[in-house]
Scaffold this motif. Structure first.
Motif, PDB file in Angstrom:
ATOM      1  N   GLU A   1      -3.608  -9.447  -0.311  1.00 58.96           N
ATOM      2  CA  GLU A   1      -3.849  -8.417  -1.323  1.00 58.96           C
ATOM      3  C   GLU A   1      -5.050  -8.822  -2.169  1.00 58.96           C
ATOM      4  OE1 GLU A   1      -2.047  -5.572  -1.689  1.00 58.96           O
ATOM      5  OE2 GLU A   1      -0.782  -6.140   0.013  1.00 58.96           O
ATOM      6  N   LYS A   2      -5.948  -7.885  -2.414  1.00 57.88           N
ATOM      7  CA  LYS A   2      -7.160  -8.166  -3.175  1.00 57.88           C
ATOM      8  C   LYS A   2      -6.838  -8.741  -4.560  1.00 57.88           C
ATOM      9  CE  LYS A   2     -11.529  -6.045  -4.438  1.00 57.88           C
ATOM     10  NZ  LYS A   2     -12.350  -4.825  -4.383  1.00 57.88           N
ATOM     11  N   SER A   3      -5.795  -8.216  -5.205  1.00 55.60           N
ATOM     12  CA  SER A   3      -5.432  -8.667  -6.555  1.00 55.60           C
ATOM     13  C   SER A   3      -4.875 -10.085  -6.590  1.00 55.60           C
ATOM     14  CB  SER A   3      -4.407  -7.715  -7.174  1.00 55.60           C
ATOM     15  OG  SER A   3      -3.183  -7.777  -6.457  1.00 55.60           O
ATOM     16  N   GLN A   4      -4.552 -10.648  -5.434  1.00 54.76           N
ATOM     17  CA  GLN A   4      -3.952 -11.985  -5.361  1.00 54.76           C
ATOM     18  C   GLN A   4      -4.931 -13.053  -4.878  1.00 54.76           C
ATOM     19  OE1 GLN A   4      -0.704 -12.461  -6.511  1.00 54.76           O
ATOM     20  NE2 GLN A   4      -1.143 -10.369  -7.150  1.00 54.76           N
TER      21      GLN A   4
ATOM     22  N   TYR B   1      -7.085 -14.748  -6.314  1.00 57.56           N
ATOM     23  CA  TYR B   1      -7.242 -15.892  -7.224  1.00 57.56           C
ATOM     24  C   TYR B   1      -6.330 -17.058  -6.855  1.00 57.56           C
ATOM     25  CZ  TYR B   1      -2.866 -14.830  -9.647  1.00 57.56           C
ATOM     26  OH  TYR B   1      -1.547 -14.630  -9.962  1.00 57.56           O
TER      27      TYR B   1
ATOM     28  N   THR C   1       4.599 -10.720  -4.437  1.00 56.43           N
ATOM     29  CA  THR C   1       3.288 -10.129  -4.685  1.00 56.43           C
ATOM     30  C   THR C   1       2.549  -9.761  -3.406  1.00 56.43           C
ATOM     31  OG1 THR C   1       2.339 -12.339  -4.858  1.00 56.43           O
ATOM     32  CG2 THR C   1       3.003 -11.275  -6.914  1.00 56.43           C
TER      33      THR C   1
END
Length: 129
Positions: A88-91, A93, A62
């Motif tokens: 990565e911004k989406s990761q 969390y 990822t």
């Protein structure tokens, strides 16, 4: 006087497969669908009785992450890793969360999890591909 209630953790504890040290609780699992190079893994909100290795950059399925290996405090076995920083911004969390690899732990019922040498690494994340 107030009542005293006994709390049992039977059937809820994940432990080091080498020495049986308690590492995490079922209630702290955020995801059971993680994958690493050795098979399945669990993403935990909180783990205990671990020490941290040096922070390092790893390229994972990822994207790039800064992670630190997790070691059992009792026997020193590597049991997983902690996400320190997700690039990565989406990761994002994952930051501050820990992964325990199933083949390195005992499940809440005392069962060993085995390495799947044919594991497909297309899951949520994977260790160094």
């Amino acid at each position: 006087m107030g009542r005293v209630f006994a709390v049992t953790l039977e059937g809820k504890i994940y432990s080091c497969k080498h020495c049986g040290t308690h590492l995490g609780l079922n209630e702290d699992i955020l995801s059971k669908s993680f994958h690493c190079r050795h098979g399945k893994a669990y993403l935990f909100n909180k783990v205990v009785n671990v020490t941290f290795g040096e922070k390092e950059e790893r390229m994972m399925m990822t994207g790039a992450h800064t992670v630190a290996d997790l070691f059992c405090v009792q026997c020193g076995s590597i049991v997983g890793w902690k996400y320190e920083l997700a690039h990565e911004k989406s990761q994002k969390y994952k930051e501050g969360k820990s992964v325990l690899e199933r083949f390195k732990i005992l499940g809440p019922d005392g069962n060993h999890y085995w390495v799947n040498h044919e594991a497909h690494v297309g899951g949520s994340d994977t260790d160094d591909i």
